[in-house]
Every structure is written in C-alpha cells, then in structure tokens.
Design a protein around this motif. Structure first.
Motif, PDB file in Angstrom:
ATOM      1  N   GLU A  69     -83.716  12.223  90.533  1.00 16.07           N
ATOM      2  CA  GLU A  69     -82.727  11.434  91.282  1.00 16.07           C
ATOM      3  C   GLU A  69     -81.369  11.497  90.582  1.00 16.07           C
ATOM      4  O   GLU A  69     -80.333  11.694  91.209  1.00 16.07           O
ATOM      5  CB  GLU A  69     -83.202   9.970  91.393  1.00 16.07           C
ATOM      6  CG  GLU A  69     -82.252   9.093  92.205  1.00 16.07           C
ATOM      7  CD  GLU A  69     -82.743   7.643  92.291  1.00 16.07           C
ATOM      8  OE1 GLU A  69     -83.613   7.259  91.495  1.00 16.07           O
ATOM      9  OE2 GLU A  69     -82.239   6.911  93.157  1.00 16.07           O
TER      10      GLU A  69
ATOM     11  N   GLU B   2     -82.561   3.827  93.788  1.00 13.10           N
ATOM     12  CA  GLU B   2     -81.288   3.337  94.370  1.00 13.10           C
ATOM     13  C   GLU B   2     -80.157   3.383  93.354  1.00 13.10           C
ATOM     14  O   GLU B   2     -79.352   2.448  93.248  1.00 13.10           O
ATOM     15  CB  GLU B   2     -81.467   1.921  94.931  1.00 13.10           C
ATOM     16  CG  GLU B   2     -82.252   1.879  96.235  1.00 13.10           C
ATOM     17  CD  GLU B   2     -81.477   2.453  97.436  1.00 13.10           C
ATOM     18  OE1 GLU B   2     -80.221   2.500  97.409  1.00 13.10           O
ATOM     19  OE2 GLU B   2     -82.145   2.875  98.413  1.00 13.10           O
ATOM     20  N   ILE B   3     -80.052   4.486  92.633  1.00 12.21           N
ATOM     21  CA  ILE B   3     -78.975   4.558  91.636  1.00 12.21           C
ATOM     22  C   ILE B   3     -77.603   4.608  92.304  1.00 12.21           C
ATOM     23  O   ILE B   3     -76.600   4.343  91.653  1.00 12.21           O
ATOM     24  CB  ILE B   3     -79.143   5.743  90.651  1.00 12.21           C
ATOM     25  CG1 ILE B   3     -79.081   7.095  91.359  1.00 12.21           C
ATOM     26  CG2 ILE B   3     -80.422   5.614  89.850  1.00 12.21           C
ATOM     27  CD1 ILE B   3     -79.060   8.260  90.363  1.00 12.21           C
ATOM     28  N   ARG B   4     -77.568   4.897  93.606  1.00 11.90           N
ATOM     29  CA  ARG B   4     -76.259   4.854  94.292  1.00 11.90           C
ATOM     30  C   ARG B   4     -75.693   3.436  94.307  1.00 11.90           C
ATOM     31  O   ARG B   4     -74.513   3.244  94.565  1.00 11.90           O
ATOM     32  CB  ARG B   4     -76.412   5.373  95.725  1.00 11.90           C
ATOM     33  CG  ARG B   4     -77.322   4.508  96.570  1.00 11.90           C
ATOM     34  CD  ARG B   4     -77.475   5.059  97.983  1.00 11.90           C
ATOM     35  NE  ARG B   4     -78.402   4.221  98.753  1.00 11.90           N
ATOM     36  CZ  ARG B   4     -78.497   4.234 100.059  1.00 11.90           C
ATOM     37  NH1 ARG B   4     -77.730   5.045 100.770  1.00 11.90           N
ATOM     38  NH2 ARG B   4     -79.354   3.463 100.689  1.00 11.90           N
TER      39      ARG B   4
ATOM     40  N   HIS C 149     -78.019  13.348  92.210  1.00 12.15           N
ATOM     41  CA  HIS C 149     -76.800  12.561  92.423  1.00 12.15           C
ATOM     42  C   HIS C 149     -75.641  13.095  91.571  1.00 12.15           C
ATOM     43  O   HIS C 149     -74.499  13.144  92.031  1.00 12.15           O
ATOM     44  CB  HIS C 149     -77.058  11.075  92.144  1.00 12.15           C
ATOM     45  CG  HIS C 149     -77.479  10.329  93.380  1.00 12.15           C
ATOM     46  ND1 HIS C 149     -76.594   9.913  94.347  1.00 12.15           N
ATOM     47  CD2 HIS C 149     -78.695   9.958  93.820  1.00 12.15           C
ATOM     48  CE1 HIS C 149     -77.253   9.297  95.325  1.00 12.15           C
ATOM     49  NE2 HIS C 149     -78.546   9.314  95.033  1.00 12.15           N
TER      50      HIS C 149
ATOM     51  N   CYS D 190     -80.761   6.513 101.348  1.00 11.59           N
ATOM     52  CA  CYS D 190     -79.934   7.563 100.751  1.00 11.59           C
ATOM     53  C   CYS D 190     -80.374   8.925 101.309  1.00 11.59           C
ATOM     54  O   CYS D 190     -81.577   9.210 101.391  1.00 11.59           O
ATOM     55  CB  CYS D 190     -80.095   7.523  99.242  1.00 11.59           C
ATOM     56  SG  CYS D 190     -79.233   8.835  98.384  1.00 11.59           S
TER      57      CYS D 190
ATOM     58  N   ILE E 197     -80.296  11.739  99.986  1.00 11.50           N
ATOM     59  CA  ILE E 197     -81.052  12.515  98.988  1.00 11.50           C
ATOM     60  C   ILE E 197     -82.523  12.087  99.011  1.00 11.50           C
ATOM     61  O   ILE E 197     -83.430  12.928  99.030  1.00 11.50           O
ATOM     62  CB  ILE E 197     -80.413  12.323  97.593  1.00 11.50           C
ATOM     63  CG1 ILE E 197     -79.036  12.996  97.581  1.00 11.50           C
ATOM     64  CG2 ILE E 197     -81.322  12.861  96.490  1.00 11.50           C
ATOM     65  CD1 ILE E 197     -78.153  12.621  96.401  1.00 11.50           C
ATOM     66  N   ASN E 198     -82.734  10.791  99.039  1.00 13.32           N
ATOM     67  CA  ASN E 198     -84.107  10.279  99.165  1.00 13.32           C
ATOM     68  C   ASN E 198     -84.759  10.814 100.447  1.00 13.32           C
ATOM     69  O   ASN E 198     -85.904  11.274 100.441  1.00 13.32           O
ATOM     70  CB  ASN E 198     -84.066   8.744  99.181  1.00 13.32           C
ATOM     71  CG  ASN E 198     -85.435   8.111  99.056  1.00 13.32           C
ATOM     72  OD1 ASN E 198     -86.403   8.769  98.702  1.00 13.32           O
ATOM     73  ND2 ASN E 198     -85.524   6.827  99.356  1.00 13.32           N
TER      74      ASN E 198
ATOM     75  N   CYS F 194     -87.190   6.791  94.666  1.00 12.28           N
ATOM     76  CA  CYS F 194     -85.759   6.466  94.592  1.00 12.28           C
ATOM     77  C   CYS F 194     -85.560   5.118  93.917  1.00 12.28           C
ATOM     78  O   CYS F 194     -86.152   4.123  94.317  1.00 12.28           O
ATOM     79  CB  CYS F 194     -85.187   6.448  96.006  1.00 12.28           C
ATOM     80  SG  CYS F 194     -83.526   5.773  96.103  1.00 12.28           S
TER      81      CYS F 194
HETATM   82  S1  FES Z   1     -80.062   6.396  95.611  1.00 13.72           S
HETATM   83 FE1  FES Z   1     -82.053   7.172  95.233  1.00 13.72          FE
HETATM   84  S2  FES Z   1     -81.956   9.191  95.908  1.00 13.72           S
HETATM   85 FE2  FES Z   1     -79.988   8.415  96.327  1.00 13.72          FE
END
Ligand code: FES
Ligand code: FES
Lengths: 169, 169
Positions: free
Chosen positions: A8, B94-96, A12, B112, B114-115, B92
């Motif tokens: 991940e 949720e690093i966004r 990102h 997200c 990407i997820n 995921c």
């Molecule tokens: S925030 Fe988890 S894959 Fe983008």
C-alpha cells in the motif's frame, strides 16, 4: 495469504511521484510524512522500488526519488513484485514425493496438478495487476476527487516539499 | 505474498480423503505420515477444514476424518480460505487519510482506487480457485499417473491405514 503493508505504501508513493513536474523529487522523509508511515520502513520499500528500476534516486541531503520511467510504463504488478519478491504465493514443497515407500523421481515428471491449479490462479492475479498502470491509477484517483480537495491537499504538500534534480535546474 | 505450507498439506489431504470408499476414515497421523509432514501442524489445518465444514470428524482413538460433502462440492477456494482465513491478501490501512492536514472523512466516501484495483486482482484469483473442484483434482492426478504407480502406492497405504465410521459397519 497476506501482502505486507509495504505494498500500500509503495503504490501510494509511486502514485504521488507520478504527479511531480519534470525534474521534481521527493525525499523518503516527505513521502513517509505524507502517508503517515514509518520513514525507516518506507525507505526499505523505496529502495526495493529503486532496485527494480521503477524509481530513480538522486543521492545526498538534497536528493530524493522520482519515477525511473513514464507512469504509463509502470504497472501495479511491477510494484507488487518489487516489494514482495517474484516468487508465487503458493510454493510447492513436493510433499507428494515424501512419506513412506516413496516412488522414484521418474514418476513425477509432470508438475503436481495441485501446484498447477494454484499457479493458474496466480497467473490470473498477476494478469489483473499487470493490466493496471500507475498512469491509470492517477487518473482514477483524480476522477474520484469530485471537489478537488484531495488534489489541493496533495499540491500544498508538494509545494512545501518538492526538490529538484540538479541537472534540471 | 506467501501462502503458508498448510495449503499444500490441506489440499493433498482433502484429495486423499476424496478417494476413500464410503464410510472410510483416515486419522490425522496417517495423513501426516503419508505426506511426510508434522502431525501437530497438519492437525491444526485439519481442524480448520472441519471448522469450515469441509471435513467431518469421528472423534476418539479409532476416529478420523472424511469429507463432509461430495468432492464435486469442495473447491480449491474453499480449502485455501479455510486454511488461510477469509481476508483478502491486500489489506488497505487507509493511508490516504493519514499524514499532515488530513481531509474530513467525507472526502473519502468511495474506496481508494488503489485498494479497488488490488481487490479486482484478488477476485480474479479467487474465481480461478473457485473453478477447480477436488473431484477435478483427483481426476487430473489420476490422468497424470500413466503407469498407475502413484495409485498403487496410495492404495497400499490406504489398505494399511483406513478406518471406518462406526455407523457404516
Ligand atoms: S488508502 Fe489504502 S490503498 Fe489507498
Ligand atoms: S506436491 Fe506440491 S502441490 Fe502437490
């Protein structure tokens, strides 16, 4: 089956590097800060991405990372394999050849059918990841950002943190 | 990404149980011996297969395992999920939503991208595993066994180790 958290973070980070202007760089520390992750842990993954020729590195205290090739030419599979290694998830230990009264090796010239079925699934997984480029991910993230808030936050962070490759000045 | 060794052991064990005659049982110790693996380790996986209702257990010193339903109705996916758990490989975090100046939750109503892309690949993987039944694996192993040596070794072991469910005598 579990992928490490590094995937991940790596995807990102690569997606963020994909929106840098020509010659722009970001340090590992900035990428870690933006994603709220451990810098030392992220550094390991960024080094793996460099070793796989997905990222280029400018060394030194003013250095940083940028994509080594266009975002159209980097796939999700490239990133996953760089971080997780090239081996398939299923690793046959040939247990069919173990146990009592083992047969001669010649009885096992073809791969085990169970192994073959597991590897077919792995191929389907990889084909799906290979079909997604970083350029496409950037477009999808932008499209989902209806009011532009995600882009504004990202741009403000980039403005404060971007560095430049010496040759591009 | 790595699946545990338990998957190979579980699939081979289920495939062996699929060729037992009606009412036949094998103990965990026999399954471990035939595959040359640690009995305590295999036991853990057999218990996971039982918990997932893929195997039925006859308890006691003369007990053992058999399939809980026909081999046509057990897929490779059933076994992999029973042993490895139901979670997708990509998780995921949720690093966004982390890092400086986070946006309100409302900016992240959609998953997200990407997820989403990683989960599409997982679905392709699972679809491929869901398409393979244990009955089909047994047929494929038999077809690859040109001179019957693999079947002869298996049958000799079964003859020496088979047990019977009390109700079937
Ligand atoms: S925030 Fe988890 S894959 Fe983008
Ligand atoms: S021997 Fe490894 S999967 Fe069959």
């Amino acid at each position: 089956m579990k992928l490490g958290d590094g995937v991940e973070q790596a995807v990102h980070s690569v997606t963020m590097l994909a929106v840098l202007p020509e010659g722009g760089l970001l340090s590992a520390a900035a990428l870690a800060e933006f994603h709220g992750v451990s810098p030392s842990y992220l550094l390991k993954h960024l080094q793996a991405l460099s070793a796989a020729n997905l990222l280029a590195t400018v060394p030194g205290p003013k250095g940083g990372y940028r994509l080594a090739r266009p975002a159209e030419d980097i796939t999700l599979l490239d990133i996953v394999l760089a971080v997780e290694g090239p081996e398939p998830a299923f690793r046959c230990k040939e247990i069919r050849q173990k146990g009592p009264n083992p047969l001669p090796k010649s009885a096992f010239q073809r791969p085990c059918q169970i192994n073959a079925a597991m590897l077919r699934a792995e191929r389907a997984y990889r084909a799906e990841l290979r079909a997604v480029t970083v350029a496409q991910l950037v477009r999808e993230v932008e499209e989902a950002d209806h009011d532009g808030a995600i882009a504004r936050r990202g741009c403000a962070f980039l403005d404060a943190n971007i560095r430049h490759t010496p040759t591009s000045r």
